[in-house]
Design an enzyme around this catalytic site. Structure first.
Site, PDB file in Angstrom:
ATOM      1  N   LYS A  90      44.629  48.698  22.880  1.00  0.00           N
ATOM      2  CA  LYS A  90      43.887  48.984  24.102  1.00  0.00           C
ATOM      3  C   LYS A  90      44.836  49.601  25.126  1.00  0.00           C
ATOM      4  O   LYS A  90      45.894  49.035  25.411  1.00  0.00           O
ATOM      5  CB  LYS A  90      43.282  47.678  24.649  1.00  0.00           C
ATOM      6  CG  LYS A  90      41.981  47.870  25.384  1.00  0.00           C
ATOM      7  CD  LYS A  90      41.293  46.528  25.585  1.00  0.00           C
ATOM      8  CE  LYS A  90      40.185  46.604  26.611  1.00  0.00           C
ATOM      9  NZ  LYS A  90      39.532  45.299  26.811  1.00  0.00           N
ATOM     10  N   SER A 131      38.169  44.992  36.590  1.00  0.00           N
ATOM     11  CA  SER A 131      39.503  45.619  36.676  1.00  0.00           C
ATOM     12  C   SER A 131      39.361  47.134  36.677  1.00  0.00           C
ATOM     13  O   SER A 131      40.119  47.837  37.356  1.00  0.00           O
ATOM     14  CB  SER A 131      40.366  45.184  35.492  1.00  0.00           C
ATOM     15  OG  SER A 131      40.548  43.799  35.496  1.00  0.00           O
ATOM     16  N   HIS A 137      38.319  37.195  38.474  1.00  0.00           N
ATOM     17  CA  HIS A 137      39.045  36.369  37.503  1.00  0.00           C
ATOM     18  C   HIS A 137      39.529  35.062  38.162  1.00  0.00           C
ATOM     19  O   HIS A 137      39.422  33.989  37.594  1.00  0.00           O
ATOM     20  CB  HIS A 137      40.277  37.106  36.964  1.00  0.00           C
ATOM     21  CG  HIS A 137      39.979  38.344  36.174  1.00  0.00           C
ATOM     22  ND1 HIS A 137      40.569  39.560  36.440  1.00  0.00           N
ATOM     23  CD2 HIS A 137      39.162  38.557  35.115  1.00  0.00           C
ATOM     24  CE1 HIS A 137      40.139  40.463  35.567  1.00  0.00           C
ATOM     25  NE2 HIS A 137      39.281  39.885  34.766  1.00  0.00           N
ATOM     26  N   ARG A 141      29.066  38.494  33.911  1.00  0.00           N
ATOM     27  CA  ARG A 141      28.513  39.222  35.061  1.00  0.00           C
ATOM     28  C   ARG A 141      27.142  39.766  34.689  1.00  0.00           C
ATOM     29  O   ARG A 141      26.138  39.115  34.855  1.00  0.00           O
ATOM     30  CB  ARG A 141      29.444  40.374  35.485  1.00  0.00           C
ATOM     31  CG  ARG A 141      30.697  39.938  36.193  1.00  0.00           C
ATOM     32  CD  ARG A 141      31.784  40.962  36.103  1.00  0.00           C
ATOM     33  NE  ARG A 141      32.177  41.174  34.708  1.00  0.00           N
ATOM     34  CZ  ARG A 141      33.131  41.981  34.295  1.00  0.00           C
ATOM     35  NH1 ARG A 141      33.775  42.702  35.169  1.00  0.00           N
ATOM     36  NH2 ARG A 141      33.441  42.087  33.025  1.00  0.00           N
TER      37      ARG A 141
HETATM   38  P1  ADP Z   1      38.339  41.595  28.630  1.00  0.00           P
HETATM   39  O1  ADP Z   1      38.967  40.280  28.297  1.00  0.00           O
HETATM   40  O2  ADP Z   1      36.945  41.695  28.082  1.00  0.00           O
HETATM   41  O3  ADP Z   1      39.217  42.774  28.354  1.00  0.00           O
HETATM   42  P2  ADP Z   1      38.876  41.131  31.439  1.00  0.00           P
HETATM   43  O4  ADP Z   1      40.304  40.883  31.198  1.00  0.00           O
HETATM   44  O5  ADP Z   1      38.565  42.053  32.567  1.00  0.00           O
HETATM   45  O6  ADP Z   1      38.072  41.637  30.185  1.00  0.00           O
HETATM   46  O7  ADP Z   1      38.133  39.775  31.760  1.00  0.00           O
HETATM   47  C1  ADP Z   1      38.388  38.547  31.143  1.00  0.00           C
HETATM   48  C2  ADP Z   1      37.164  37.662  31.322  1.00  0.00           C
HETATM   49  O8  ADP Z   1      36.833  37.541  32.707  1.00  0.00           O
HETATM   50  C3  ADP Z   1      35.900  38.195  30.649  1.00  0.00           C
HETATM   51  O9  ADP Z   1      35.171  37.085  30.163  1.00  0.00           O
HETATM   52  C4  ADP Z   1      35.153  38.864  31.781  1.00  0.00           C
HETATM   53  O10 ADP Z   1      33.755  38.893  31.556  1.00  0.00           O
HETATM   54  C5  ADP Z   1      35.502  37.942  32.940  1.00  0.00           C
HETATM   55  N1  ADP Z   1      35.399  38.618  34.234  1.00  0.00           N
HETATM   56  C6  ADP Z   1      35.957  39.786  34.615  1.00  0.00           C
HETATM   57  N2  ADP Z   1      35.623  40.098  35.891  1.00  0.00           N
HETATM   58  C7  ADP Z   1      34.802  39.091  36.326  1.00  0.00           C
HETATM   59  C8  ADP Z   1      34.076  38.826  37.546  1.00  0.00           C
HETATM   60  N3  ADP Z   1      34.114  39.678  38.563  1.00  0.00           N
HETATM   61  N4  ADP Z   1      33.331  37.698  37.614  1.00  0.00           N
HETATM   62  C9  ADP Z   1      33.280  36.850  36.566  1.00  0.00           C
HETATM   63  N5  ADP Z   1      33.909  37.043  35.386  1.00  0.00           N
HETATM   64  C10 ADP Z   1      34.665  38.144  35.269  1.00  0.00           C
END
Ligand code: ADP
Length: 166
Positions: free
Chosen positions: A42, A128, A18, A90
């Site tokens: 969620k 995460s 992130h 990803r």
């Molecule tokens: P969500 O919003 O789908 O519940 P997250 O909070 O984990 O998921 O992630 C927020 C955003 O960051 C999403 O667009 C996710 O694809 C991206 N993201 C999460 N981990 C990574 C990573 N390792 N590399 C690049 N983007 C990531």
């Protein structure tokens, strides 16, 4: 014109994946709002306040604001006068979910442009969920999350462990 973007997500908890997206987005836009989604449907490990606190302790860029939002991301973007919504990509599985979300968002507000930043190779496997799973089993996640998050995870799981023992 000040070009602003939002980067919404669950961030449960924030990882180096992130943070990489945040810093790259901060180089592209004048201001980025990183927003923790307050989603009551969620199940999360950390409360929104804990997630926000860890985020604030980890983000160093000056043109980034970390906050919590509720409701539709496109409406939140509009409230912040943002022109774009940043997301990270990803695997192919991310693409499928993001395409659905982008289509829905465009239907709701075609003025907010969706911007996808490809993960850096060293973070391509990082999520995460994997962080939580490894930490819950006592594994070392120091290379995947900033120090304040690692400390919180240890605290969280040692407390759970403590509750389980007789
Ligand atoms: P969500 O919003 O789908 O519940 P997250 O909070 O984990 O998921 O992630 C927020 C955003 O960051 C999403 O667009 C996710 O694809 C991206 N993201 C999460 N981990 C990574 C990573 N390792 N590399 C690049 N983007 C990531």
């Amino acid at each position: 014109m000040v070009r602003k973007a939002i980067y919404p997500g669950s961030f449960d908890p924030i990882t180096f994946g992130h943070l990489d997206i945040i810093h790259r987005a901060a180089n592209l836009f004048d201001h980025v709002y990183v927003a923790v989604l307050h989603n009551t449907q969620k199940q999360a490990l950390f409360t929104v306040d804990e997630r926000l606190e860890m985020m604030k302790a980890s983000v160093t860029a000056e043109n980034v604001t970390c906050e919590v939002f509720e409701g539709l991301a496109v409406e939140y973007a509009q409230r912040r006068a943002a022109i774009a919504m940043v997301r990270g990509l990803r695997a192919v599985s991310d693409f499928e979910a993001e395409l659905k979300m982008a289509t829905a968002n465009r239907h709701l507000n075609a003025d907010i442009e969706m911007i996808y930043l490809m993960t850096s190779s060293e973070h391509s496997f990082l999520s995460s969920s994997i962080v939580k799973e490894v930490a819950s089993l006592g594994g070392n996640v120091d290379g995947w999350v900033p120090a304040p998050v690692s400390a919180r995870l240890k605290e969280k799981f040692s407390r759970k462990e403590g509750r389980k023992s007789p």
